[in-house]
Design a protein around this motif. Structure first.
Motif, mmCIF file in Angstrom:
data_model
loop_
_atom_site.group_PDB
_atom_site.id
_atom_site.type_symbol
_atom_site.label_atom_id
_atom_site.label_comp_id
_atom_site.label_asym_id
_atom_site.label_seq_id
_atom_site.Cartn_x
_atom_site.Cartn_y
_atom_site.Cartn_z
ATOM 1 N N MET A 39 0.867 -1.167 0.000
ATOM 2 C CA MET A 39 0.000 0.000 0.000
ATOM 3 C C MET A 39 0.907 1.221 0.000
ATOM 4 O O MET A 39 1.735 1.357 0.894
ATOM 5 N N VAL A 40 0.733 2.100 -0.973
ATOM 6 C CA VAL A 40 1.536 3.321 -0.980
ATOM 7 C C VAL A 40 0.598 4.511 -0.788
ATOM 8 O O VAL A 40 -0.352 4.697 -1.560
ATOM 9 N N VAL A 41 0.870 5.300 0.243
ATOM 10 C CA VAL A 41 0.061 6.465 0.563
ATOM 11 C C VAL A 41 0.908 7.702 0.264
ATOM 12 O O VAL A 41 1.986 7.867 0.835
ATOM 13 N N LEU A 42 0.424 8.550 -0.630
ATOM 14 C CA LEU A 42 1.181 9.745 -1.014
ATOM 15 C C LEU A 42 0.683 10.944 -0.217
ATOM 16 O O LEU A 42 -0.475 11.356 -0.364
ATOM 17 N N GLY A 43 1.549 11.492 0.641
ATOM 18 C CA GLY A 43 1.188 12.648 1.453
ATOM 19 C C GLY A 43 1.041 12.266 2.915
ATOM 20 O O GLY A 43 0.321 11.319 3.243
ATOM 21 N N GLY A 44 1.739 13.003 3.772
ATOM 22 C CA GLY A 44 1.686 12.738 5.217
ATOM 23 C C GLY A 44 0.896 13.814 5.942
ATOM 24 O O GLY A 44 1.191 14.167 7.082
ATOM 25 N N GLY A 45 -0.130 14.367 5.262
ATOM 26 C CA GLY A 45 -1.029 15.312 5.916
ATOM 27 C C GLY A 45 -2.173 14.543 6.570
ATOM 28 O O GLY A 45 -2.029 13.368 6.915
ATOM 29 N N VAL A 46 -3.311 15.223 6.706
ATOM 30 C CA VAL A 46 -4.449 14.620 7.413
ATOM 31 C C VAL A 46 -4.869 13.293 6.769
ATOM 32 O O VAL A 46 -4.929 12.243 7.418
ATOM 33 N N GLY A 47 -5.160 13.334 5.459
ATOM 34 C CA GLY A 47 -5.675 12.135 4.792
ATOM 35 C C GLY A 47 -4.654 11.004 4.796
ATOM 36 O O GLY A 47 -4.988 9.845 5.042
ATOM 37 N N GLY A 48 -3.391 11.345 4.510
ATOM 38 C CA GLY A 48 -2.347 10.326 4.410
ATOM 39 C C GLY A 48 -2.083 9.629 5.733
ATOM 40 O O GLY A 48 -2.005 8.392 5.797
ATOM 41 N N VAL A 49 -1.974 10.407 6.803
ATOM 42 C CA VAL A 49 -1.676 9.816 8.122
ATOM 43 C C VAL A 49 -2.819 8.903 8.570
ATOM 44 O O VAL A 49 -2.592 7.792 9.065
ATOM 45 N N VAL A 50 -4.056 9.364 8.369
ATOM 46 C CA VAL A 50 -5.196 8.545 8.812
ATOM 47 C C VAL A 50 -5.293 7.261 7.971
ATOM 48 O O VAL A 50 -5.525 6.173 8.501
ATOM 49 N N THR A 51 -5.064 7.380 6.651
ATOM 50 C CA THR A 51 -5.138 6.189 5.791
ATOM 51 C C THR A 51 -4.072 5.171 6.180
ATOM 52 O O THR A 51 -4.359 3.982 6.365
ATOM 53 N N ALA A 52 -2.828 5.649 6.298
ATOM 54 C CA ALA A 52 -1.715 4.719 6.573
ATOM 55 C C ALA A 52 -1.911 4.034 7.924
ATOM 56 O O ALA A 52 -1.709 2.821 8.059
ATOM 57 N N THR A 53 -2.333 4.797 8.927
ATOM 58 C CA THR A 53 -2.518 4.222 10.262
ATOM 59 C C THR A 53 -3.640 3.182 10.249
ATOM 60 O O THR A 53 -3.497 2.095 10.823
#
Ligand SMILES: Cc1cc2nc3c(=O)[nH]c(=O)nc-3n(C[C@H](O)[C@H](O)[C@H](O)COP(=O)(O)OP(=O)(O)OC[C@H]3O[C@@H](n4cnc5c(N)ncnc54)[C@H](O)[C@@H]3O)c2cc1C
Length: 383
Positions: A1-15
């Protein structure tokens, strides 16, 4: 799984993906910045109530939860093959994802309005908010202008909150009588997507606070040396201190990937956040979701967060086959800081037709306290 962006959406998705998937599945998050920023608190930073340290967290922390964090500039996205090129200090590398989530936010483009960047403070960035805080600390009275450079921008409440908080701050510093705060907006009224009634009530909140509101003033250029703003309707306005919300656009790498549609943003299924490319999702500020009432879903962290949960759930379900598919339902809301330790709150169903069904709560200490609690919870639990 690759999540692009460590803002709000990215952090919540990856976690969420990491929690749901067995360890045999890799979860990777990529961002060019070392830190995650809790942007709503920039408004408190401006008036000296927060420091940068208090509202940022190192993205590397996610490593402790089993998420691989890559710090690098995302230079190319090939959505058909779900390949991403990342430029790091030591060179470039390619990642190929089974599931790709794009949460790269909005790119800020102050340079598209001549003179704007040189003359004012872009409080939508950490550096700009800090420079505004420093300028406000030295300010000893005069004309402060808060300006929205285009009618659509993330967090539709933020410039209105900024104007009210700045005026309140000047009063507390004893320079209220010598200070005037004017808000020149490109849009016809605050938070237009919430409908005419809620918009009018927010406008009253702003005007009751003492801020002078000037709607439908589209800036065309700023004459820095003369300290004057020139608008499309031929009006002009002088300022001693200028704080602005810059024009927004989809990030370059997203535009070049052919991911954007006619709106300039990424078109997605409003429920699943799938793009037209299989296995590629887009969430948060980078997407354009048209609503029946004619305006798009506002860009706000609350929606990025909700969409991230849906996407993570559906990806995990596709892999491990547990649970039912879910859809993002358009619910969300935001605090409206009014100064004096108070905030209002507006929220509801933005997917309701024909117009969003929104309830606006009057400013009170309770909503302000709720925002502080939300901030503290986010910075402690999310990252
Ligand atoms: C002053 C202010 C106040 C706000 N207040 C609120 C509020 O009260 N409530 C609310 O709901 N929302 C609020 N917001 C809006 C909220 O912050 C955004 O809507 C939210 O952050 C969007 O999340 P996102 O994941 O889409 O994008 P972002 O959080 O912006 O994250 C995008 C990430 O992508 C990274 N990135 C971009 N391009 C590249 C690249 N090429 N390579 C590598 N990395 C890249 C960026 O560094 C960034 O970390 C506020 C915003 C501001 C500026």
């Amino acid at each position: 799984m690759v999540v692009l962006g460590g803002g709000v959406g990215g952090v919540v998705t990856a976690t969420a993906l990491r929690k749901k998937l067995p360890e045999t599945h890799r979860v990777v998050i990529v961002d060019r910045e070392p830190d995650h920023l809790f942007a709503p608190s920039l408004l408190w930073l401006i008036i000296g109530k927060r420091t940068a340290r208090q509202i940022t967290r190192p993205l590397d922390r996610l490593g402790r939860r089993g998420i691989e964090v890559i710090r690098g500039h995302i230079d190319q996205i090939a959505p058909e093959s779900r390949r991403v090129r990342i430029v790091e200090h030591g060179g470039a590398r390619d990642l190929e994802a089974d599931h790709l989530v794009v949460s790269l936010g909005a790119e800020l483009a102050p340079e598209t309005i001549p003179g704007l960047a040189e003359a004012g403070h872009n409080f939508y960035t950490l550096a700009g908010a800090e420079s505004l805080r420093d300028a406000l600390a030295e300010f000893d009275g005069g004309e402060i202008v808060v300006l929205t450079a285009t009618p659509a921008y993330k967090c539709p409440a933020a410039p209105y909150e900024a104007a009210m908080l700045i005026l309140d701050h000047c009063r507390k510093r004893g320079i209220g009588a010598a200070t005037r705060v004017d808000l020149y907006a490109a849009e016809p009224g605050p938070m237009g997507v919430t409908g005419p009634e809620v918009s009018a009530r927010v406008r009253r909140m702003v005007e009751d606070s003492g801020v002078a509101f000037h709607p439908e003033h589209q800036v065309t250029r700023v004459d820095g040396p003369a300290k004057r703003i020139i608008f499309a309707n031929e009006a002009t306005a002088g300022f001693d201190l200028l704080a602005y919300v810059p024009p927004h656009r989809a990030p370059r790498v997203v535009r070049e990937a052919g991911l954007v549609g006619d709106s300039g943003w990424v078109p997605v299924d409003p429920g699943t956040l799938q793009t037209r490319f299989p296995g590629v999702y887009a969430i948060g500020d980078v997407v354009g979701i048209p609503l029946k009432m004619g305006k798009p879903l506002p860009k706000a962290g609350v929606f990025a967060e909700g969409q991230a949960g849906v996407v993570a759930h559906n990806i995990a379900r596709a892999i491990i086959g547990k649970g039912e598919p879910t859809r993002f339902d358009g619910h969300g809301g935001c605090f409206i800081e009014t100064g004096g330790g108070k905030a209002g709150f507006g929220g509801g169903d933005f997917y309701a037709e024909p117009v969003p069904r929104i309830t606006l709560h009057r400013p009170s200490r309770r909503w302000h306290a709720a925002k502080v609690l939300f901030e503290q919870g986010w910075l402690r639990r999310r990252i």
